[in-house]
Motif scaffolding. Structure first.
Motif: not given
Length: 102
Positions: A27-30, A34-36, A45-49, A100-102
């Motif tokens: 759920n990257v919307d949470l 994230r727009h930055a 990205y959401a999983k790593q976060f 690793s995901v950025s």
């Protein structure tokens, strides 16, 4: 209010873990702001976060445990030092995980 600090730290850790559990399915919307940054794979990205959030929740958890083991009225500094030291270590490790995901 002998265990107030520990209860508060356990609540903070639980809140961070709850947020990590909500973000973990992708759920990257949470994720605020994230727009930055440019995210190539939002689900990864959401999983790593979420992993980093779970890691950071160890800081208040460990501080709460130290607060339970020591008498906070006689020794107020060890739980706070534990909170800061574990937080710094977790953020340092979290930055390495997110590279690793950025």
């Amino acid at each position: 209010m002998r265990y107030g600090y520990s209860i508060l730290m356990f609540c903070f850790a639980g809140g961070i873990l709850l947020y990590a559990a909500l973000v973990a399915p992708g759920n990257v919307d949470l994720i605020r702001r994230r727009h930055a940054m440019k995210i190539d794979n939002p689900k990864a990205y959401a999983k790593q976060f979420a992993k980093v959030l779970a890691l950071v929740s160890l800081s208040p958890l460990s501080s709460g445990i130290v607060g339970l083991l020591l008498d906070i009225e006689r020794h107020p500094f060890p739980p706070v030092v534990t909170l800061i030291a574990v937080f710094v270590l977790c953020v340092w490790r979290g930055v390495r995980i997110m590279d690793s995901v950025s």
